[in-house]
Design a protein around this motif. Sequence first.
Motif, PDB file in Angstrom:
ATOM      1  N   CYS A  14       0.831  -1.207   0.000  1.00 12.26           N
ATOM      2  CA  CYS A  14       0.000   0.000   0.000  1.00 12.26           C
ATOM      3  C   CYS A  14       0.868   1.261   0.000  1.00 12.26           C
ATOM      4  O   CYS A  14       1.962   1.274   0.559  1.00 12.26           O
ATOM      5  CB  CYS A  14      -0.907   0.033   1.230  1.00 12.26           C
ATOM      6  SG  CYS A  14      -2.025  -1.376   1.377  1.00 12.26           S
ATOM      7  N   PHE A  15       0.355   2.312  -0.631  1.00 10.59           N
ATOM      8  CA  PHE A  15       0.974   3.643  -0.633  1.00 10.59           C
ATOM      9  C   PHE A  15       2.380   3.624  -1.227  1.00 10.59           C
ATOM     10  O   PHE A  15       3.260   4.362  -0.794  1.00 10.59           O
ATOM     11  CB  PHE A  15       1.024   4.229   0.791  1.00 10.59           C
ATOM     12  CG  PHE A  15      -0.263   4.136   1.541  1.00 10.59           C
ATOM     13  CD1 PHE A  15      -1.350   4.917   1.186  1.00 10.59           C
ATOM     14  CD2 PHE A  15      -0.403   3.248   2.606  1.00 10.59           C
ATOM     15  CE1 PHE A  15      -2.543   4.824   1.888  1.00 10.59           C
ATOM     16  CE2 PHE A  15      -1.587   3.156   3.308  1.00 10.59           C
ATOM     17  CZ  PHE A  15      -2.671   3.944   2.947  1.00 10.59           C
ATOM     18  N   ASN A  16       2.589   2.809  -2.239  1.00  9.90           N
ATOM     19  CA  ASN A  16       3.915   2.674  -2.826  1.00  9.90           C
ATOM     20  C   ASN A  16       3.956   3.294  -4.220  1.00  9.90           C
ATOM     21  O   ASN A  16       2.930   3.435  -4.894  1.00  9.90           O
ATOM     22  CB  ASN A  16       4.314   1.201  -2.916  1.00  9.90           C
ATOM     23  CG  ASN A  16       4.361   0.544  -1.554  1.00  9.90           C
ATOM     24  OD1 ASN A  16       5.210   0.848  -0.736  1.00  9.90           O
ATOM     25  ND2 ASN A  16       3.418  -0.351  -1.299  1.00  9.90           N
ATOM     26  N   THR A  17       5.158   3.624  -4.686  1.00 11.77           N
ATOM     27  CA  THR A  17       5.372   4.158  -6.028  1.00 11.77           C
ATOM     28  C   THR A  17       6.476   3.364  -6.717  1.00 11.77           C
ATOM     29  O   THR A  17       7.561   3.181  -6.151  1.00 11.77           O
ATOM     30  CB  THR A  17       5.782   5.646  -5.983  1.00 11.77           C
ATOM     31  OG1 THR A  17       4.735   6.410  -5.390  1.00 11.77           O
ATOM     32  CG2 THR A  17       6.051   6.168  -7.389  1.00 11.77           C
ATOM     33  N   ILE A  18       6.160   2.870  -7.907  1.00 12.39           N
ATOM     34  CA  ILE A  18       7.178   2.257  -8.759  1.00 12.39           C
ATOM     35  C   ILE A  18       7.296   3.145  -9.987  1.00 12.39           C
ATOM     36  O   ILE A  18       6.339   3.295 -10.747  1.00 12.39           O
ATOM     37  CB  ILE A  18       6.810   0.820  -9.150  1.00 12.39           C
ATOM     38  CG1 ILE A  18       6.616  -0.033  -7.893  1.00 12.39           C
ATOM     39  CG2 ILE A  18       7.891   0.213 -10.036  1.00 12.39           C
ATOM     40  CD1 ILE A  18       6.177  -1.460  -8.180  1.00 12.39           C
ATOM     41  N   ARG A  19       8.465   3.735 -10.184  1.00 11.69           N
ATOM     42  CA  ARG A  19       8.620   4.792 -11.189  1.00 11.69           C
ATOM     43  C   ARG A  19       9.837   4.515 -12.078  1.00 11.69           C
ATOM     44  O   ARG A  19      10.895   4.096 -11.617  1.00 11.69           O
ATOM     45  CB  ARG A  19       8.795   6.134 -10.489  1.00 11.69           C
ATOM     46  CG  ARG A  19       8.984   7.325 -11.399  1.00 11.69           C
ATOM     47  CD  ARG A  19       9.396   8.577 -10.662  1.00 11.69           C
ATOM     48  NE  ARG A  19       8.456   8.951  -9.635  1.00 11.69           N
ATOM     49  CZ  ARG A  19       8.758   9.037  -8.345  1.00 11.69           C
ATOM     50  NH1 ARG A  19       9.965   8.738  -7.934  1.00 11.69           N
ATOM     51  NH2 ARG A  19       7.844   9.397  -7.469  1.00 11.69           N
ATOM     52  N   SER A  20       9.646   4.760 -13.389  1.00  7.01           N
ATOM     53  CA  SER A  20      10.759   4.718 -14.358  1.00  7.01           C
ATOM     54  C   SER A  20      11.573   3.438 -14.222  1.00  7.01           C
ATOM     55  O   SER A  20      12.809   3.453 -14.235  1.00  7.01           O
ATOM     56  CB  SER A  20      11.655   5.959 -14.180  1.00  7.01           C
ATOM     57  OG  SER A  20      10.909   7.138 -14.390  1.00  7.01           O
ATOM     58  N   THR A  21      10.874   2.334 -14.094  1.00 10.94           N
ATOM     59  CA  THR A  21      11.503   1.026 -13.943  1.00 10.94           C
ATOM     60  C   THR A  21      11.261   0.202 -15.201  1.00 10.94           C
ATOM     61  O   THR A  21      10.157   0.190 -15.743  1.00 10.94           O
ATOM     62  CB  THR A  21      10.950   0.312 -12.701  1.00 10.94           C
ATOM     63  OG1 THR A  21      11.385   1.016 -11.532  1.00 10.94           O
ATOM     64  CG2 THR A  21      11.430  -1.125 -12.625  1.00 10.94           C
ATOM     65  N   ILE A  22      12.290  -0.486 -15.673  1.00 12.64           N
ATOM     66  CA  ILE A  22      12.230  -1.288 -16.890  1.00 12.64           C
ATOM     67  C   ILE A  22      12.193  -2.765 -16.520  1.00 12.64           C
ATOM     68  O   ILE A  22      13.024  -3.236 -15.739  1.00 12.64           O
ATOM     69  CB  ILE A  22      13.436  -1.004 -17.798  1.00 12.64           C
ATOM     70  CG1 ILE A  22      13.426   0.465 -18.247  1.00 12.64           C
ATOM     71  CG2 ILE A  22      13.435  -1.928 -19.011  1.00 12.64           C
ATOM     72  CD1 ILE A  22      14.670   0.868 -19.012  1.00 12.64           C
ATOM     73  N   ILE A  23      11.201  -3.484 -17.066  1.00 14.34           N
ATOM     74  CA  ILE A  23      11.096  -4.929 -16.855  1.00 14.34           C
ATOM     75  C   ILE A  23      11.017  -5.583 -18.232  1.00 14.34           C
ATOM     76  O   ILE A  23      10.058  -5.360 -18.979  1.00 14.34           O
ATOM     77  CB  ILE A  23       9.857  -5.289 -16.025  1.00 14.34           C
ATOM     78  CG1 ILE A  23       9.893  -4.584 -14.670  1.00 14.34           C
ATOM     79  CG2 ILE A  23       9.750  -6.792 -15.851  1.00 14.34           C
ATOM     80  CD1 ILE A  23       8.630  -4.783 -13.841  1.00 14.34           C
ATOM     81  N   VAL A  24      12.007  -6.381 -18.586  1.00 10.38           N
ATOM     82  CA  VAL A  24      12.064  -6.979 -19.922  1.00 10.38           C
ATOM     83  C   VAL A  24      12.541  -8.426 -19.845  1.00 10.38           C
ATOM     84  O   VAL A  24      13.240  -8.842 -18.916  1.00 10.38           O
ATOM     85  CB  VAL A  24      13.004  -6.186 -20.858  1.00 10.38           C
ATOM     86  CG1 VAL A  24      12.450  -4.800 -21.126  1.00 10.38           C
ATOM     87  CG2 VAL A  24      14.401  -6.090 -20.270  1.00 10.38           C
ATOM     88  N   SER A  25      12.108  -9.214 -20.840  1.00  2.00           N
ATOM     89  CA  SER A  25      12.634 -10.560 -21.095  1.00  2.00           C
ATOM     90  C   SER A  25      12.490 -11.498 -19.907  1.00  2.00           C
ATOM     91  O   SER A  25      13.387 -12.304 -19.606  1.00  2.00           O
ATOM     92  CB  SER A  25      14.114 -10.480 -21.520  1.00  2.00           C
ATOM     93  OG  SER A  25      14.250  -9.668 -22.670  1.00  2.00           O
ATOM     94  N   CYS A  26      11.347 -11.418 -19.214  1.00  2.00           N
ATOM     95  CA  CYS A  26      11.077 -12.351 -18.119  1.00  2.00           C
ATOM     96  C   CYS A  26      10.431 -13.615 -18.670  1.00  2.00           C
ATOM     97  O   CYS A  26       9.722 -13.583 -19.680  1.00  2.00           O
ATOM     98  CB  CYS A  26      10.160 -11.704 -17.082  1.00  2.00           C
ATOM     99  SG  CYS A  26      10.929 -10.315 -16.215  1.00  2.00           S
TER     100      CYS A  26
END
Length: 279
Positions: A40-52
Motif C-alpha cells: 500500500c501507498f507505494n510508487t514504482i517509477r521509471s523502472t524497466i522490466i524486460v525478457s522475463c
Amino acid sequence: FPVTNDGIHFTGKNINDYHVIDHIWIGNVRSGIKIDGRFCFNTIRSTIIVSCTSHGMHISCDGENYPISQNLYDCMQVDYNAGSGVYVEDVGTAGYANGWMTSTFKGCSVQYNGSHGFYFKGNNNGPGGGGGLKGCHVEQNTGYGIYITGTLCIGFDITDCLSWAHSVYDLYIDTTLGTGFITGNRFATAAYVKTTHADSNFTIGSNYGGTWTIADVSTTRDSRVSLLDARCLDVLSGNPDVSGVTTVFFTNSGDISITDMTNGKPGQRVKLALYRDWE
C-alpha cells in the motif's frame, strides 16, 4: 538472479508500505516484480522490466488476507516478456472486495509481450474500486492489448491511452458488475465491452478508431453502457443493434433509411443522431 526467481518479491501480511522503487532495470528472471502480500501507498517509477520467463509484473490479490491499494505505477516499461506484461489476478474469497483498490498505471509502455498487455483477472474483486490506466502505450502484444475479465470491475477508468496493433482486440472487457469511464483513447483494431449486472455503468466518451462491440445480456435494466461520442458507434445504414445502447450515431453523406433496430428491450429509449464529417 536465476530465471526460477522473481526480480523483486513483496509477500506476506507485514506492512510493505511507502516504498519508492525508482530507475531500476530488471530482466531475465521469472517475473520482474511479484506482489502477493500487503502492498500500500507505494510508487514504482521509471523502472524497466524486460525478457522475463513469466509475466513482467505479477500482482496476486487476496482481499481477505491483505490489501493491495493506493499505489502508483508511473512511467514503467514492461516489454518482451513471455507472459502478459502486467498480470493482476484475484485469488481471494467472495465477499472481500478490497484486494485491489485505487491503484493507477500512468504513462507506462507495455509492448511485445507473449500474452496480453494488461490483464486484470478478477474472480471476486478484480480492480475492486477506483484507479485505472492513464496515458499508457500498449502495442503489439500477442493477446489482447487491455483485457479485463471477472466478476467485479468497479470505478476503473481507461483514459488517454494508445492501444493498437493487436491481432484481435485492443480493449476487451467482460465483467459481471462494472463501472468506469473510457475516453480519450486511440484504438486501432477493435474494442469489446460486456457487462451483465443491473448496477453496471460504463461510459464511453471521445475515443478514436477501432470497431466497437457492446454486448449486453441483462434483462433487468435498459442500458448499462452509455455512448457519449459520435465516433463510438457509427452506422452507415440498415438495422442497428441497440443492445445496451442509449445513442446511435449515423455517419452518412446522404439520406438515412432505418427499417428496424435489433436486440432492443421493451421500454428502452434510444436516441438517434446524425454525424457528418465536413472535412
